[in-house]
Design an enzyme around this catalytic site. Structure first.
Site, PDB file in Angstrom:
ATOM      1  N   CYS B 104       0.990  -1.331   0.057  1.00 46.28           N
ATOM      2  CA  CYS B 104       0.003   0.080  -0.434  1.00 46.28           C
ATOM      3  C   CYS B 104       0.643   1.319  -0.374  1.00 46.28           C
ATOM      4  O   CYS B 104       0.609   2.570  -0.316  1.00 46.28           O
ATOM      5  CB  CYS B 104      -1.092  -0.173   1.066  1.00 46.28           C
ATOM      6  SG  CYS B 104      -2.235  -1.073   0.155  1.00 46.28           S
ATOM      7  N   ILE B 105       2.223   1.114   0.600  1.00 44.93           N
ATOM      8  CA  ILE B 105       2.705   2.585   0.621  1.00 44.93           C
ATOM      9  C   ILE B 105       4.406   2.002  -1.383  1.00 44.93           C
ATOM     10  O   ILE B 105       4.272   1.054  -1.236  1.00 44.93           O
ATOM     11  CB  ILE B 105       3.874   1.945   1.060  1.00 44.93           C
ATOM     12  CG1 ILE B 105       2.651   2.221   2.819  1.00 44.93           C
ATOM     13  CG2 ILE B 105       5.104   3.881   1.843  1.00 44.93           C
ATOM     14  CD1 ILE B 105       2.410   4.125   3.108  1.00 44.93           C
TER      15      ILE B 105
END
Lengths: 173, 105
Positions: B104-105
């Site tokens: 997600c990053i």
């Protein structure tokens, strides 16, 4: 006099399939200043940018702590009144509990390669996301532009925020 | 299933446009994928990202997330967004012939 009810024709009865349009802009309202409430908004906005979706963030009320120089590195997890902590409220209120819980959470985040809040804000800025502080909350907490991290674009009103959110999906966190 | 063709080679893409079999990837396919995704001609900086993604995925068994790319490839976040304006999180992996990253990053 009798009223005749006519059945609608079959084709009129079928609702048209709505066209699936991709999301092009998300606006995230960050209203809380605890670590566990700061991350979701920041991560969602970042995921949007990584997918090529425009992202606007509006920091209001306690959310201001997330972009305030003095507090950005010291956000805490709430150990009292937080049923998801799975510890008795009385224990959660003991001195030092919040710091311990916050440190544990920060370590777990780092393990998942999720950066500290300050770095998240830098990443968002570099990604082209727009960060705004709420004027009313700034007045209420007596903060000035100089109290905020430099990645904040401007201090704006709620109405400005909606102008800047044109066509966006708005998320309140 | 959609098919991409480059220099006589045909490869299958999934519905989101990612290559189904990353072992079929070639530099020519990267150029074709970049063209298809509106990235245009690949520069030396694009190749730096692509090479890192391929090598990192080969080592770890999964495509790198964006923070990992910016930390380890030598191409900073800001530049990644200039190289892949329509979303570097997906596009770096896509052009590298890798599946959609889970990070997600």
């Amino acid at each position: 006099m009798s009223t005749q009810i006519t059945e609608p024709r079959a084709e009129e009865n079928v609702a048209p399939t709505p066209a699936r349009t991709p999301i092009e802009h998300v606006s995230v309202i960050v209203s809380k200043g605890t670590l566990d409430m700061a991350y979701p908004g920041l991560i969602l906005a970042n995921a949007a940018r990584m997918s090529g979706i425009d992202a606007t963030l509006f920091f209001t009320f306690w959310g201001l702590d997330v972009i305030t120089k003095k507090s950005i590195d010291h956000l805490h997890v709430a150990t009292v009144g937080n049923p998801s902590m799975h510890i008795p409220t009385m224990l959660g209120g003991l001195p030092g509990m919040e710091s311990v819980a916050s440190e544990v959470m920060k370590k777990q985040m780092e393990k998942l390669d999720i950066p500290p809040v300050r770095e998240m804000i830098e990443i968002l800025y570099d990604s082209g996301a727009k960060l705004y502080a709420c004027q009313m909350a700034m007045d209420m907490f007596k903060r000035t532009r100089e109290d905020l991290v430099p990645q904040v674009e401007d201090v704006i009103s709620a109405m400005d925020f909606f102008d800047k959110s044109e066509g966006a999906q708005v998320l309140f966190i | 299933m959609p098919v991409l063709e480059a220099k006589g080679t045909e490869v299958e893409l999934n519905d989101e446009g990612f290559m189904v079999d990353s072992s079929q990837w070639t530099p020519e396919l990267a150029e074709a994928l970049a063209e298809k995704e509106g990235i245009g001609a690949l520069t030396e900086r694009h190749w730096k990202v692509i090479t890192f993604c391929r090598e990192d995925a080969a080592q770890n068994g999964q495509p790198p997330g964006l923070r990992r790319i910016s930390k380890l490839s030598g191409v900073p976040t800001k530049e990644l967004y200039q190289l892949f304006p329509k979303g570097p999180g997906k596009l770096a992996a896509k052009v590298s012939g890798l599946p959609k990253p889970k990070a997600c990053i």
